[in-house]
Design a protein around this motif. Structure first.
Motif, PDB file in Angstrom:
ATOM      1  N   ALA A  42     124.013  64.453  81.521  1.00  0.00           N
ATOM      2  CA  ALA A  42     125.248  65.166  81.857  1.00  0.00           C
ATOM      3  C   ALA A  42     126.401  64.192  82.052  1.00  0.00           C
ATOM      4  O   ALA A  42     127.533  64.444  81.613  1.00  0.00           O
ATOM      5  CB  ALA A  42     125.037  66.003  83.115  1.00  0.00           C
ATOM      6  N   ASP A  43     126.131  63.059  82.692  1.00  0.00           N
ATOM      7  CA  ASP A  43     127.169  62.051  82.897  1.00  0.00           C
ATOM      8  C   ASP A  43     127.631  61.464  81.566  1.00  0.00           C
ATOM      9  O   ASP A  43     128.832  61.249  81.347  1.00  0.00           O
ATOM     10  CB  ASP A  43     126.651  60.931  83.800  1.00  0.00           C
ATOM     11  N   LYS A  45     127.637  62.902  78.706  1.00  0.00           N
ATOM     12  CA  LYS A  45     128.444  63.918  78.023  1.00  0.00           C
ATOM     13  C   LYS A  45     129.828  64.035  78.641  1.00  0.00           C
ATOM     14  O   LYS A  45     130.824  64.262  77.934  1.00  0.00           O
ATOM     15  CB  LYS A  45     127.722  65.266  78.099  1.00  0.00           C
ATOM     16  N   ALA A  46     129.898  63.853  79.972  1.00  0.00           N
ATOM     17  CA  ALA A  46     131.174  63.985  80.670  1.00  0.00           C
ATOM     18  C   ALA A  46     131.975  62.691  80.683  1.00  0.00           C
ATOM     19  O   ALA A  46     133.137  62.681  81.116  1.00  0.00           O
ATOM     20  CB  ALA A  46     130.926  64.451  82.112  1.00  0.00           C
ATOM     21  N   ALA A  48     131.152  60.200  82.570  1.00  0.00           N
ATOM     22  CA  ALA A  48     131.133  59.786  83.979  1.00  0.00           C
ATOM     23  C   ALA A  48     130.105  58.690  84.189  1.00  0.00           C
ATOM     24  O   ALA A  48     129.230  58.453  83.357  1.00  0.00           O
ATOM     25  CB  ALA A  48     130.812  60.982  84.865  1.00  0.00           C
ATOM     26  N   TYR A  50     126.917  57.254  86.006  1.00  0.00           N
ATOM     27  CA  TYR A  50     125.709  57.775  86.653  1.00  0.00           C
ATOM     28  C   TYR A  50     125.334  56.944  87.880  1.00  0.00           C
ATOM     29  O   TYR A  50     125.454  55.727  87.883  1.00  0.00           O
ATOM     30  CB  TYR A  50     124.546  57.759  85.662  1.00  0.00           C
ATOM     31  N   GLN A 294     125.758  69.943  84.708  1.00  0.00           N
ATOM     32  CA  GLN A 294     126.912  69.591  83.873  1.00  0.00           C
ATOM     33  C   GLN A 294     128.218  69.931  84.567  1.00  0.00           C
ATOM     34  O   GLN A 294     129.205  69.189  84.458  1.00  0.00           O
ATOM     35  CB  GLN A 294     126.828  70.314  82.529  1.00  0.00           C
ATOM     36  N   ALA A 297     128.811  67.050  86.870  1.00  0.00           N
ATOM     37  CA  ALA A 297     129.226  65.845  86.153  1.00  0.00           C
ATOM     38  C   ALA A 297     130.670  65.956  85.671  1.00  0.00           C
ATOM     39  O   ALA A 297     131.429  64.980  85.692  1.00  0.00           O
ATOM     40  CB  ALA A 297     128.293  65.594  84.968  1.00  0.00           C
ATOM     41  N   ASP A 298     131.068  67.162  85.265  1.00  0.00           N
ATOM     42  CA  ASP A 298     132.422  67.367  84.739  1.00  0.00           C
ATOM     43  C   ASP A 298     133.474  67.459  85.839  1.00  0.00           C
ATOM     44  O   ASP A 298     134.571  66.918  85.706  1.00  0.00           O
ATOM     45  CB  ASP A 298     132.473  68.656  83.909  1.00  0.00           C
ATOM     46  N   GLY A 299     133.121  68.180  86.931  1.00  0.00           N
ATOM     47  CA  GLY A 299     134.158  68.506  87.913  1.00  0.00           C
ATOM     48  C   GLY A 299     133.922  68.059  89.336  1.00  0.00           C
ATOM     49  O   GLY A 299     134.778  68.303  90.197  1.00  0.00           O
TER      50      GLY A 299
END
Length: 349
Positions: A42-43, A45-46, A48, A50, A294, A297-299
């Motif tokens: 998820a990180d 993809k974002a 971000a 980890y 997700q 990770a995104d917000g």
């Protein structure tokens, strides 16, 4: 009917883990190795960075928000230590006792306990039950399964000594069919699941609650397959497997979600209930909160909290509605509350 006996500690704790109907409506977030992989993906993809702190916070927020609607939560101390204290005070606590994963270099997928823990220590940390996962193929070589049988027998004795309920999670496998999502494995799954439950329901293992797999692969049930997918069983055959579980077991059993989507798990439970399956609840993990990874990770925390207050809550409440309709109280296997003889545990010096 002669009364069945249960110790005071186990009785009280099973009640604490259950809702007002005696059904175990539990949330599971004890994933460790898989949680690290999911958060890292998820990180990535974002875009971000980890860190383990993300997992600590994710488990904490899931526990804080969703145990308001769950009768109990299953977590681990390694990554879920914040989840242990963040849970709703009315929600029971189940702690994982096994090390995550298994040694892939050794044939047999043998279980191993956390070296620094014991049932007594888990109880002292507030656990209302200990959960142990055993990978099991009932048709495996006797020299492999004999080790696993002895392992569970020792667990039962330790649970009796701590007066702590033992939840045994059985995850089946077949090394000759490595693809668990294949048609061939779908055909083999009912026998694997039913024969495994038939073994561990035996009184010598002292299991208080079996955490079981659904006995079919839902993606291969006729009428529920994707376009072009060959069905492995008709609905009538699938219903027969669910009914067989009632005759095989003689103790409480609950279903694990096994990583399926929330919609699929709801369909499985509804089908089980309509087939007359006498399951006593669920320990539902990823089907409840996976999409929130997700979002987190995104917000960040604020976005996850809003998601948990809406979508996450909705996932739990939809499952609770199914449990209210179909699940049976755990003590029905004892003949009902009036048929239980609650005794003090035997204490030895």
């Amino acid at each position: 009917m002669a009364k069945k006996t249960i110790t005071r500690g186990k009785f009280d704790k099973l009640q604490q883990l259950s809702n007002k109907n005696g059904v175990i409506a539990a949330l599971a977030i004890d994933q460790r190795g898989s949680m690290k992989k999911m958060m890292k993906a998820a990180d990535d993809k974002a875009g971000a960075e980890y860190s383990l702190d993300q997992i600590y916070k994710f488990k904490e927020l899931v526990s804080k928000e969703l145990t308001k609607y769950a009768s109990s939560i299953l977590t681990d101390e390694e990554l879920g230590f914040k989840a242990m204290t963040a849970k709703d005070p009315n929600s029971g606590l189940i702690l994982s006792y096994e090390k995550t994963g298994y040694d892939v270099t050794t044939v047999g997928r043998f279980p191993e306990l956390l070296h620094e823990e014991s049932m007594t220590r888990l109880a002292a940390k507030g656990a209302d039950a200990a959960k142990v996962l055993v990978y099991y193929n009932p048709h495996d070589k006797p020299e492999i399964n004999n080790i696993k049988h002895a392992f569970v027998e020792r667990l039962a004795n330790e649970a009796r000594g701590a007066d702590l309920p033992l939840f045994l999670e059985i995850v089946t496998y077949d090394d000759e069919i490595p693809d668990a999502k294949s048609y061939e494995y779908a055909k083999a799954k009912p026998s694997l699941v039913l024969d495994a439950m038939k073994e561990f329901t035996k009184s010598k293992y002292g299991v208080d609650v079996i955490k079981a797999e659904v006995p079919v692969n839902w993606a291969f049930v006729e009428g529920h397959t994707a376009d072009g997918v060959k069905a492995a069983y008709t609905e009538e055959e699938a219903a027969k497997y669910f009914k067989e579980m009632n005759d095989i077991v003689d103790r409480p059993f609950i279903y694990l979600s096994a990583g399926v989507s929330a919609q699929t798990f709801r369909e499985e439970l509804t089908f089980a209930g309509e087939a007359g399956n006498k399951f006593n609840g669920i320990l539902c993990g990823r089907a409840t909160w996976r999409d929130g990874i997700q979002v987190f990770a995104d917000g960040g925390e604020e976005a996850l909290t809003k998601w948990l207050e809406t979508t996450g809550k909705g996932n739990v409440e939809e499952l609770n509605a199914i449990l209210d309709k179909y699940a049976k109280p755990w003590y029905e296997w004892y003949g009902g509350l009036d048929n239980i003889n609650v005794v003090d545990p035997v204490v030895t010096d």
